[in-house]
Scaffold this motif. Structure first.
Motif, PDB file in Angstrom:
ATOM      1  N   TYR A   1      22.081   7.854  -4.949  1.00 14.61           N
ATOM      2  CA  TYR A   1      22.515   6.878  -3.954  1.00 14.61           C
ATOM      3  C   TYR A   1      23.787   7.038  -3.086  1.00 14.61           C
ATOM      4  O   TYR A   1      23.606   6.738  -2.013  1.00 14.61           O
ATOM      5  CB  TYR A   1      22.735   5.323  -4.471  1.00 14.61           C
ATOM      6  N   LEU A   2      24.662   7.811  -3.696  1.00 15.52           N
ATOM      7  CA  LEU A   2      25.816   8.168  -2.966  1.00 15.52           C
ATOM      8  C   LEU A   2      25.768   8.775  -1.575  1.00 15.52           C
ATOM      9  O   LEU A   2      26.411   8.551  -0.550  1.00 15.52           O
ATOM     10  CB  LEU A   2      27.012   9.025  -3.902  1.00 15.52           C
ATOM     11  N   PRO A   3      24.880   9.814  -1.526  1.00 11.10           N
ATOM     12  CA  PRO A   3      24.716  10.499  -0.289  1.00 11.10           C
ATOM     13  C   PRO A   3      24.252   9.783   0.949  1.00 11.10           C
ATOM     14  O   PRO A   3      24.639   9.903   1.961  1.00 11.10           O
ATOM     15  CB  PRO A   3      23.658  11.494  -0.527  1.00 11.10           C
ATOM     16  N   THR A   4      23.832   8.574   0.546  1.00 10.23           N
ATOM     17  CA  THR A   4      23.411   7.508   1.779  1.00 10.23           C
ATOM     18  C   THR A   4      24.609   6.457   2.290  1.00 10.23           C
ATOM     19  O   THR A   4      24.321   5.957   3.082  1.00 10.23           O
ATOM     20  CB  THR A   4      22.259   6.641   1.062  1.00 10.23           C
ATOM     21  N   ILE A   5      25.534   6.583   1.418  1.00  9.00           N
ATOM     22  CA  ILE A   5      26.988   5.891   2.280  1.00  9.00           C
ATOM     23  C   ILE A   5      28.079   6.853   2.238  1.00  9.00           C
ATOM     24  O   ILE A   5      29.390   6.216   2.704  1.00  9.00           O
ATOM     25  CB  ILE A   5      27.198   4.923   0.970  1.00  9.00           C
ATOM     26  N   LEU A   6      27.979   8.222   2.155  1.00  8.85           N
ATOM     27  CA  LEU A   6      29.021   8.711   2.635  1.00  8.85           C
ATOM     28  C   LEU A   6      29.847   8.856   4.241  1.00  8.85           C
ATOM     29  O   LEU A   6      30.976   9.137   4.140  1.00  8.85           O
ATOM     30  CB  LEU A   6      28.731  10.624   2.612  1.00  8.85           C
ATOM     31  N   ASN A   7      28.987   8.212   4.915  1.00 13.35           N
ATOM     32  CA  ASN A   7      29.645   8.045   6.350  1.00 13.35           C
ATOM     33  C   ASN A   7      30.466   6.675   6.471  1.00 13.35           C
ATOM     34  O   ASN A   7      31.238   6.595   7.341  1.00 13.35           O
ATOM     35  CB  ASN A   7      28.534   8.047   7.212  1.00 13.35           C
TER      36      ASN A   7
ATOM     37  N   GLY B   1      37.301  11.585   3.616  1.00 13.47           N
ATOM     38  CA  GLY B   1      38.134  12.606   3.129  1.00 13.47           C
ATOM     39  C   GLY B   1      38.530  12.309   1.774  1.00 13.47           C
ATOM     40  O   GLY B   1      39.306  12.906   0.910  1.00 13.47           O
ATOM     41  N   LYS B   2      37.657  11.366   0.992  1.00  7.90           N
ATOM     42  CA  LYS B   2      37.856  11.120  -0.544  1.00  7.90           C
ATOM     43  C   LYS B   2      36.756  12.155  -1.105  1.00  7.90           C
ATOM     44  O   LYS B   2      35.916  12.995  -0.802  1.00  7.90           O
ATOM     45  CB  LYS B   2      37.476   9.850  -0.984  1.00  7.90           C
ATOM     46  N   ARG B   3      36.912  12.471  -2.414  1.00  8.42           N
ATOM     47  CA  ARG B   3      36.418  13.322  -3.543  1.00  8.42           C
ATOM     48  C   ARG B   3      35.830  12.348  -4.539  1.00  8.42           C
ATOM     49  O   ARG B   3      36.538  11.528  -5.063  1.00  8.42           O
ATOM     50  CB  ARG B   3      37.237  14.091  -4.179  1.00  8.42           C
ATOM     51  N   ILE B   4      34.285  12.260  -4.824  1.00 12.48           N
ATOM     52  CA  ILE B   4      33.874  11.182  -5.586  1.00 12.48           C
ATOM     53  C   ILE B   4      33.252  11.815  -6.763  1.00 12.48           C
ATOM     54  O   ILE B   4      32.475  12.891  -6.533  1.00 12.48           O
ATOM     55  CB  ILE B   4      32.762  10.361  -4.675  1.00 12.48           C
ATOM     56  N   VAL B   5      33.592  11.418  -7.983  1.00 12.53           N
ATOM     57  CA  VAL B   5      33.157  11.865  -9.117  1.00 12.53           C
ATOM     58  C   VAL B   5      32.514  10.645  -9.990  1.00 12.53           C
ATOM     59  O   VAL B   5      33.090   9.892 -10.377  1.00 12.53           O
ATOM     60  CB  VAL B   5      34.268  12.396 -10.095  1.00 12.53           C
ATOM     61  N   PRO B   6      30.951  10.695 -10.234  1.00 12.43           N
ATOM     62  CA  PRO B   6      30.335   9.612 -10.741  1.00 12.43           C
ATOM     63  C   PRO B   6      30.704   9.927 -12.098  1.00 12.43           C
ATOM     64  O   PRO B   6      30.891  10.665 -12.716  1.00 12.43           O
ATOM     65  CB  PRO B   6      29.043   9.965 -10.591  1.00 12.43           C
ATOM     66  N   ILE B   7      31.083   8.527 -12.619  1.00 13.21           N
ATOM     67  CA  ILE B   7      31.413   8.396 -14.021  1.00 13.21           C
ATOM     68  C   ILE B   7      30.195   7.836 -15.057  1.00 13.21           C
ATOM     69  O   ILE B   7      29.765   8.688 -15.956  1.00 13.21           O
ATOM     70  CB  ILE B   7      32.603   7.419 -14.233  1.00 13.21           C
ATOM     71  N   PHE B   8      29.694   6.634 -14.819  1.00 13.93           N
ATOM     72  CA  PHE B   8      28.455   6.286 -15.328  1.00 13.93           C
ATOM     73  C   PHE B   8      27.703   5.444 -14.540  1.00 13.93           C
ATOM     74  O   PHE B   8      28.252   4.982 -13.541  1.00 13.93           O
ATOM     75  CB  PHE B   8      28.641   5.768 -16.678  1.00 13.93           C
ATOM     76  N   ASP B   9      26.315   5.194 -14.627  1.00 16.36           N
ATOM     77  CA  ASP B   9      25.504   4.072 -14.302  1.00 16.36           C
ATOM     78  C   ASP B   9      25.479   2.983 -15.070  1.00 16.36           C
ATOM     79  O   ASP B   9      25.808   3.117 -16.348  1.00 16.36           O
ATOM     80  CB  ASP B   9      24.291   4.526 -13.883  1.00 16.36           C
ATOM     81  N   CYS B  10      25.518   1.783 -14.590  1.00 16.79           N
ATOM     82  CA  CYS B  10      25.335   0.512 -15.285  1.00 16.79           C
ATOM     83  C   CYS B  10      24.055  -0.303 -14.366  1.00 16.79           C
ATOM     84  O   CYS B  10      24.397  -0.917 -13.483  1.00 16.79           O
ATOM     85  CB  CYS B  10      26.482  -0.361 -15.467  1.00 16.79           C
ATOM     86  N   GLY B  11      22.974  -0.022 -15.019  1.00 17.14           N
ATOM     87  CA  GLY B  11      21.659  -0.669 -14.239  1.00 17.14           C
ATOM     88  C   GLY B  11      21.522  -0.145 -12.928  1.00 17.14           C
ATOM     89  O   GLY B  11      21.434   0.850 -12.656  1.00 17.14           O
ATOM     90  N   GLU B  12      21.641  -1.141 -11.923  1.00 21.36           N
ATOM     91  CA  GLU B  12      21.634  -0.837 -10.573  1.00 21.36           C
ATOM     92  C   GLU B  12      23.112  -0.306  -9.743  1.00 21.36           C
ATOM     93  O   GLU B  12      23.074  -0.106  -8.860  1.00 21.36           O
ATOM     94  CB  GLU B  12      21.078  -1.676  -9.582  1.00 21.36           C
ATOM     95  N   SER B  13      24.143  -0.422 -10.386  1.00 16.08           N
ATOM     96  CA  SER B  13      25.324  -0.142 -10.087  1.00 16.08           C
ATOM     97  C   SER B  13      25.891   0.976 -10.784  1.00 16.08           C
ATOM     98  O   SER B  13      25.335   1.487 -11.941  1.00 16.08           O
ATOM     99  CB  SER B  13      26.370  -1.172  -9.959  1.00 16.08           C
ATOM    100  N   PHE B  14      27.034   1.648 -10.456  1.00 16.77           N
ATOM    101  CA  PHE B  14      27.711   2.673 -10.930  1.00 16.77           C
ATOM    102  C   PHE B  14      29.114   2.731 -10.791  1.00 16.77           C
ATOM    103  O   PHE B  14      29.666   2.044 -10.010  1.00 16.77           O
ATOM    104  CB  PHE B  14      27.000   4.277 -10.495  1.00 16.77           C
ATOM    105  N   THR B  15      29.921   3.436 -11.672  1.00 21.87           N
ATOM    106  CA  THR B  15      31.313   3.433 -11.807  1.00 21.87           C
ATOM    107  C   THR B  15      31.521   4.934 -11.313  1.00 21.87           C
ATOM    108  O   THR B  15      31.009   5.882 -11.907  1.00 21.87           O
ATOM    109  CB  THR B  15      31.910   3.060 -12.955  1.00 21.87           C
TER     110      THR B  15
END
Length: 76
Positions: free
Chosen positions: A46-52, A58-72
């Motif tokens: 999902y994240l690539p769809t909201i990078l704009n 200018g941020k660096r994003i590191v996924p931590i975990f998913d929770c159902g349909e959301s994620f941290t």
């Protein structure tokens, strides 16, 4: 430019930030937390769809975990 840390570097980035190794290594492996703290497949899809979004510019994003349909994520 916004960047998502690749899966192969994710654990290293989280540990370097100070997140507990016990926590990181057990994401998705605790039966009692199944569907609450899952592996990060959804975030990498999902994240690539909201990078704009301007807030992520200018941020660096590191996924931590998913929770159902959301994620941290960790955003630096």
């Amino acid at each position: 430019m916004t960047s998502i840390i690749p899966k192969e570097n994710r654990v290293k980035e989280l540990l370097n930030f100070g997140i507990s190794e016990v926590f990181v290594r057990n994401i998705g492996n605790i039966p009692e937390l199944k569907y609450r703290i899952e592996d990060v497949e959804g975030a990498y899809f999902y994240l690539p769809t909201i990078l704009n979004y301007k807030i992520l510019n200018g941020k660096r994003i590191v996924p931590i975990f998913d929770c159902g349909e959301s994620f941290t994520v960790l955003i630096t």
